[in-house]
Write an enzyme that holds these catalytic residues in place. Structure first.
Site, PDB file in Angstrom:
ATOM      1  N   CYS A 201       0.842  -1.195   0.000  1.00  7.77           N
ATOM      2  CA  CYS A 201       0.000   0.000   0.000  1.00  7.77           C
ATOM      3  C   CYS A 201       0.880   1.249   0.000  1.00  7.77           C
ATOM      4  O   CYS A 201       1.726   1.413   0.892  1.00  7.77           O
ATOM      5  CB  CYS A 201      -0.902  -0.007   1.230  1.00  7.77           C
ATOM      6  N   CYS A 204       0.243   3.317   3.470  1.00  7.77           N
ATOM      7  CA  CYS A 204       0.691   2.892   4.805  1.00  7.77           C
ATOM      8  C   CYS A 204       1.742   1.794   4.796  1.00  7.77           C
ATOM      9  O   CYS A 204       2.305   1.476   5.845  1.00  7.77           O
ATOM     10  CB  CYS A 204      -0.507   2.437   5.639  1.00  7.77           C
ATOM     11  N   CYS A 217      -6.337  -2.166   0.697  1.00  7.90           N
ATOM     12  CA  CYS A 217      -5.403  -2.391   1.799  1.00  7.90           C
ATOM     13  C   CYS A 217      -6.206  -2.780   3.039  1.00  7.90           C
ATOM     14  O   CYS A 217      -7.064  -2.012   3.491  1.00  7.90           O
ATOM     15  CB  CYS A 217      -4.577  -1.134   2.070  1.00  7.90           C
ATOM     16  N   CYS A 220      -5.284   0.010   6.148  1.00  2.42           N
ATOM     17  CA  CYS A 220      -5.722   1.409   6.217  1.00  2.42           C
ATOM     18  C   CYS A 220      -6.967   1.706   5.381  1.00  2.42           C
ATOM     19  O   CYS A 220      -7.512   2.811   5.452  1.00  2.42           O
ATOM     20  CB  CYS A 220      -4.594   2.348   5.803  1.00  2.42           C
ATOM     21  N   ASP A 338      21.722   0.274 -16.002  1.00  4.44           N
ATOM     22  CA  ASP A 338      21.499  -0.926 -15.198  1.00  4.44           C
ATOM     23  C   ASP A 338      20.564  -1.863 -15.954  1.00  4.44           C
ATOM     24  O   ASP A 338      19.405  -1.525 -16.208  1.00  4.44           O
ATOM     25  CB  ASP A 338      20.875  -0.512 -13.859  1.00  4.44           C
TER      26      ASP A 338
END
Length: 412
Positions: A201, A204, A217, A220, A338
């Site tokens: 999430c 949170c 979620c 929360c 990368d």
């Protein structure tokens, strides 16, 4: 429409002229379109030039990890139903390139601007957009780009208090969290095939649950908002529940999603979905992407895939086996140096395709394909790769600078 501003000041006019001259010199020297160097010169002479050039325009900003160039093009075509459009159609999406594009738009009504994710908040402050379209966020250019949640936080903070209407993909948790700080949001159910950057999430840090109808979620309560525009198969459902057919020359589910978001943007300006979607059909290719070209007496379809999410979408639209495939990967500055992202791509989806590998990082890609259990050949040049493949149209998939290399070779 925004009221026209006063004519450009002498300093601004000088900056525009100098920028155009620098761009012309760059083109004459064979160093590309010159939009970036032209914009840099212009901004050096007048740091406020971007805001001045946008003053008379109704501006749309488009930002995402994937699909922003195509969506910018689709929106621009739709808005031409309402008046002239200026746009950075070739994808120069940082302030210098945007400045160069807007310098040619003195007679335009709309400015449709693709913006690099990292520059969105700053450009939004400068140009005071009427609409901001947010499509998706995923990992890209790992050596220099912020972690995706940090980028979403940057968007969220930068867009807080914006007067713009935010047209946002409600199926991407990172986009939802970023857009939720804004007062005016139009939610579009555009879908999200790549989910590996949004399992936690963003609000949170809890684990996101992924039911069939979205995400939530459990800690929360952060959840997928209710959309007002919906991509449903080959149709866009508008806020009134009317279904409008999507007819595109561009292939794949991802481009239907781009069209759905574009129709939602056009509606903010009073352009009906039917009109907007009909105009989008005219887009057959975007900066060479999706073009079919002839080279060495073979047909090649050119496909761009810059990161894991992009490769996943691209695999879904190529012709089925045994269609031959050329893969090309570089790791230059514009790509990100990368290449560890190669291990996040599910190359087993190419099983059954004859595969030839080229590009600066062909050996990195070869190791990845070998681990995936695929058969392939490695070559120094595109010509060699084509000679090693069986007959039939070839699907050529390349990341950013590798794609540009291929376009130069095939004369596209």
């Amino acid at each position: 429409m925004t009221e026209s501003t006063e004519p450009l000041s002498p300093r601004a006019r000088l900056a525009v002229t100098a920028g155009k001259a620098a761009a012309a010199v760059s083109r004459a020297a064979g160093r590309g379109s010159g939009s970036v160097i032209g914009g840099r010169v212009a901004l050096k002479l007048d740091p406020d030039l971007l805001a001045r050039l946008a003053g008379h325009l109704d501006v749309v900003l488009v930002s995402a990890t994937n699909g922003k160039t195509t969506t910018t093009r689709l929106i621009a075509e739709a808005l031409r139903a309402g008046g002239p459009v200026v746009s950075n159609a070739l994808g120069a999406n940082m302030p210098a390139g945007i400045t160069s594009a807007l310098a040619g738009g003195s007679d335009a009504r709309y400015g449709v601007i693709e913006v690099d994710e990292k520059y969105l908040a700053g450009v939004a402050r400068d140009v005071e957009p009427k609409v901001i379209a947010l499509l998706n966020l995923s990992r890209d250019q790992l050596d220099r780009a912020a972690e995706t949640r940090m980028l979403a936080e940057h968007w969220r903070t930068g867009l807080e208090g914006s007067k713009a209407t935010i047209v946002a993909n409600c199926d991407d948790p990172l986009v939802v969290w970023a857009a939720s700080s804004s007062a005016h949001v139009v939610w579009v159910a555009a879908g999200q095939e790549w989910k590996d950057d949004a399992w936690s999430c963003p609000a949170c840090g809890g684990v996101l649950q992924r039911p069939d109808d979205g995400f939530v979620c459990g800690e929360c309560g952060f959840a997928r908002p209710q959309p007002t525009w919906v991509l449903s198969g080959d149709h866009v459902l508008d806020p009134h529940g009317s279904a409008w057919p999507i007819h595109l020359q561009l292939p794949g589910r991802a481009n239907k999603a781009n069209a759905a978001s574009s129709a939602a943007v056009a509606a903010v300006f009073g352009i009906a979905p039917q009109v907007a979607l009909e105009r989008m059909y005219s887009v057959a290719a975007v900066a060479g992407r999706y073009d079919v070209v002839t080279y060495q007496n073979r047909e090649l379809r050119l496909l761009l895939a810059k990161n894991p999410a992009g490769w996943l979408e691209t695999f879904s639209l190529i012709d089925p086996p045994p269609t031959p495939v050329v893969l090309s990967v570089n790791a230059r500055g514009a790509d990100g140096t990368d290449t560890s992202w190669l291990w996040d791509v599910d190359y087993t989806r190419l099983a059954g395709h004859p595969i030839a590998v080229i590009g600066d990082r062909r050996l990195d890609l070869a190791v990845r394909l070998e681990v995936a259990g695929l058969e392939f050949t490695v070559h120094d040049t595109l010509q060699q790769a084509i000679g090693a493949l069986p007959p039939g149209r070839i699907e050529l998939i390349a990341n950013y600078t590798a794609f540009q290399d291929v376009r130069r070779v095939v004369g596209n």
